[in-house]
Design an enzyme around this catalytic site. Structure first.
Site, PDB file in Angstrom:
ATOM      1  N   GLY A  15     -72.740 -16.732 -22.403  1.00  0.00           N
ATOM      2  CA  GLY A  15     -72.970 -17.072 -21.000  1.00  0.00           C
ATOM      3  C   GLY A  15     -72.800 -18.533 -20.633  1.00  0.00           C
ATOM      4  O   GLY A  15     -73.439 -19.017 -19.696  1.00  0.00           O
ATOM      5  N   THR A  16     -71.895 -19.244 -21.334  1.00  0.00           N
ATOM      6  CA  THR A  16     -71.694 -20.646 -20.932  1.00  0.00           C
ATOM      7  C   THR A  16     -71.031 -20.732 -19.558  1.00  0.00           C
ATOM      8  O   THR A  16     -71.299 -21.666 -18.801  1.00  0.00           O
ATOM      9  CB  THR A  16     -70.867 -21.445 -21.958  1.00  0.00           C
ATOM     10  N   ILE A  96     -63.774  -3.267 -19.868  1.00  0.00           N
ATOM     11  CA  ILE A  96     -62.764  -3.110 -18.819  1.00  0.00           C
ATOM     12  C   ILE A  96     -63.333  -2.207 -17.731  1.00  0.00           C
ATOM     13  O   ILE A  96     -64.058  -1.243 -18.010  1.00  0.00           O
ATOM     14  CB  ILE A  96     -61.455  -2.571 -19.439  1.00  0.00           C
ATOM     15  N   LEU A  97     -63.055  -2.556 -16.485  1.00  0.00           N
ATOM     16  CA  LEU A  97     -63.529  -1.738 -15.357  1.00  0.00           C
ATOM     17  C   LEU A  97     -62.369  -0.879 -14.872  1.00  0.00           C
ATOM     18  O   LEU A  97     -61.238  -1.361 -14.761  1.00  0.00           O
ATOM     19  CB  LEU A  97     -64.037  -2.644 -14.231  1.00  0.00           C
ATOM     20  N   ASN A 111     -62.349 -13.048 -12.287  1.00  0.00           N
ATOM     21  CA  ASN A 111     -62.539 -13.119 -13.737  1.00  0.00           C
ATOM     22  C   ASN A 111     -62.005 -14.452 -14.241  1.00  0.00           C
ATOM     23  O   ASN A 111     -61.046 -14.983 -13.692  1.00  0.00           O
ATOM     24  CB  ASN A 111     -61.747 -11.976 -14.405  1.00  0.00           C
ATOM     25  N   HIS A 113     -60.231 -16.096 -17.521  1.00  0.00           N
ATOM     26  CA  HIS A 113     -59.531 -15.722 -18.760  1.00  0.00           C
ATOM     27  C   HIS A 113     -59.137 -17.003 -19.503  1.00  0.00           C
ATOM     28  O   HIS A 113     -58.601 -17.935 -18.890  1.00  0.00           O
ATOM     29  CB  HIS A 113     -58.277 -14.903 -18.419  1.00  0.00           C
ATOM     30  N   GLU A 151     -56.547  -3.204 -10.863  1.00  0.00           N
ATOM     31  CA  GLU A 151     -56.534  -2.123 -11.860  1.00  0.00           C
ATOM     32  C   GLU A 151     -55.769  -2.504 -13.137  1.00  0.00           C
ATOM     33  O   GLU A 151     -55.875  -1.803 -14.146  1.00  0.00           O
ATOM     34  CB  GLU A 151     -55.966  -0.834 -11.236  1.00  0.00           C
ATOM     35  N   GLU A 181     -64.547 -26.477 -21.907  1.00  0.00           N
ATOM     36  CA  GLU A 181     -64.999 -27.761 -21.323  1.00  0.00           C
ATOM     37  C   GLU A 181     -64.020 -28.294 -20.290  1.00  0.00           C
ATOM     38  O   GLU A 181     -64.423 -28.790 -19.246  1.00  0.00           O
ATOM     39  CB  GLU A 181     -65.145 -28.808 -22.430  1.00  0.00           C
ATOM     40  N   ALA A 183     -61.436 -26.660 -18.770  1.00  0.00           N
ATOM     41  CA  ALA A 183     -60.859 -25.769 -17.754  1.00  0.00           C
ATOM     42  C   ALA A 183     -61.855 -24.741 -17.212  1.00  0.00           C
ATOM     43  O   ALA A 183     -62.182 -24.759 -16.032  1.00  0.00           O
ATOM     44  CB  ALA A 183     -59.624 -25.071 -18.330  1.00  0.00           C
TER      45      ALA A 183
HETATM   46  C1  GAR Z   1     -64.918 -17.262 -22.300  1.00  0.00           C
HETATM   47  O1  GAR Z   1     -63.998 -18.044 -23.014  1.00  0.00           O
HETATM   48  C2  GAR Z   1     -64.177 -16.353 -21.325  1.00  0.00           C
HETATM   49  O2  GAR Z   1     -63.055 -16.963 -20.740  1.00  0.00           O
HETATM   50  C3  GAR Z   1     -63.770 -15.231 -22.227  1.00  0.00           C
HETATM   51  O3  GAR Z   1     -64.864 -15.040 -23.089  1.00  0.00           O
HETATM   52  C4  GAR Z   1     -65.606 -16.264 -23.227  1.00  0.00           C
HETATM   53  C5  GAR Z   1     -67.038 -16.005 -22.843  1.00  0.00           C
HETATM   54  O4  GAR Z   1     -67.851 -17.127 -23.076  1.00  0.00           O
HETATM   55  N1  GAR Z   1     -63.441 -14.067 -21.470  1.00  0.00           N
HETATM   56  C6  GAR Z   1     -62.501 -13.209 -21.808  1.00  0.00           C
HETATM   57  O5  GAR Z   1     -61.848 -13.304 -22.813  1.00  0.00           O
HETATM   58  C7  GAR Z   1     -62.297 -12.064 -20.825  1.00  0.00           C
HETATM   59  N2  GAR Z   1     -61.024 -11.432 -21.056  1.00  0.00           N
HETATM   60  P1  GAR Z   1     -69.245 -17.323 -22.336  1.00  0.00           P
HETATM   61  O6  GAR Z   1     -70.058 -16.046 -22.549  1.00  0.00           O
HETATM   62  O7  GAR Z   1     -69.875 -18.486 -23.062  1.00  0.00           O
HETATM   63  O8  GAR Z   1     -68.990 -17.614 -20.885  1.00  0.00           O
END
Ligand code: GAR
Length: 204
Positions: A15-16, A96-97, A111, A113, A151, A181, A183
């Site tokens: 959850g950062t 995935i939703l 989202n 990525h 989708e 950090e 981006a």
């Molecule tokens: C993040 O790097 C996010 O971009 C990625 O998972 C990490 C979660 O870190 N998400 C994906 O790959 C989605 N396809 P976080 O829990 O510390 O935010």
């Protein structure tokens, strides 16, 4: 004074990115939105602690426990209704939703990525796997993308992208940290405010 967009953040792990959103809210930068609910797909995700520390309600909806994709999404939808949510942010959400879910939220789900879509994106590219693939391919720059969710996995309209350099001695972990950090933690709060503002203004 415009009514703020009510936001739910969906998470699965550390959850950062959720923290970056909560911090931007406490700095007053999320002027047109309010984080009202955090939904985790995993019990014990540290993201739930972060929500609690910020005084935001946290709930768990687990895909396995739900028994089917339909029941999983129905569980999420019930919470979204209970909290009158306008806008959904996927911040490290690893499920995935389906189209039946996303089509009910057109341009109301975003989202983050950890790569420059369309590179290293789509099914199977998530979390550290994205950075492993980037290093394996030998790219010299990577980055992050914030996009609307439709989708197609990682296929919706792009909102923001930012380039991050790859270093010769990077490991997936060091690259992941730099991408976060430089981006992700910058782009996601920015996009959250942009979409919140358009929702608030649309409602008038
Ligand atoms: C993040 O790097 C996010 O971009 C990625 O998972 C990490 C979660 O870190 N998400 C994906 O790959 C989605 N396809 P976080 O829990 O510390 O935010």
């Amino acid at each position: 004074m415009l009514k703020k967009a009510r936001i739910a953040v969906l998470v699965s792990g550390g959850g950062t990115n959720l923290q970056a959103l909560l911090d931007s809210q406490s700095r007053g930068e999320l002027a047109h939105g309010e984080i009202c609910l955090v939904i985790s797909s995993q019990h014990g995700a540290y993201a739930l602690e972060r929500a609690k520390n910020a005084g935001v309600d946290g709930r768990v909806v687990n895909r396995k426990e739900a028994g089917s994709q339909e029941a999983f999404e129905a569980g999420i939808s019930a919470l979204l209704s209970e909290y009158n949510i306008d806008f959904i942010i996927l911040a490290g959400f690893m499920s995935i939703l389906s189209e039946s879910f996303t089509s009910r939220w057109p341009e109301r789900i975003i989202n983050v990525h950890p790569a420059l879509i369309p590179a290293f994106a789509g099914k199977g590219y998530y979390g550290l796997k994205v950075h492993e693939a980037a290093l394996e391919r030998g790219v010299k720059v990577t980055g992050a993308t914030v996009h609307f969710v439709n989708e197609i996995p990682d296929g919706g309209r792009i909102i923001f992208q930012k380039v991050v350099e790859v270093m010769d001695d990077d490991t997936p972990q060091t690259l992941q940290r730099r991408v976060m950090e430089q981006a992700e933690w910058i782009l996601l709060p920015r996009a959250a405010e942009l979409v919140s503002r358009s929702i608030a203004e649309e409602r008038g």
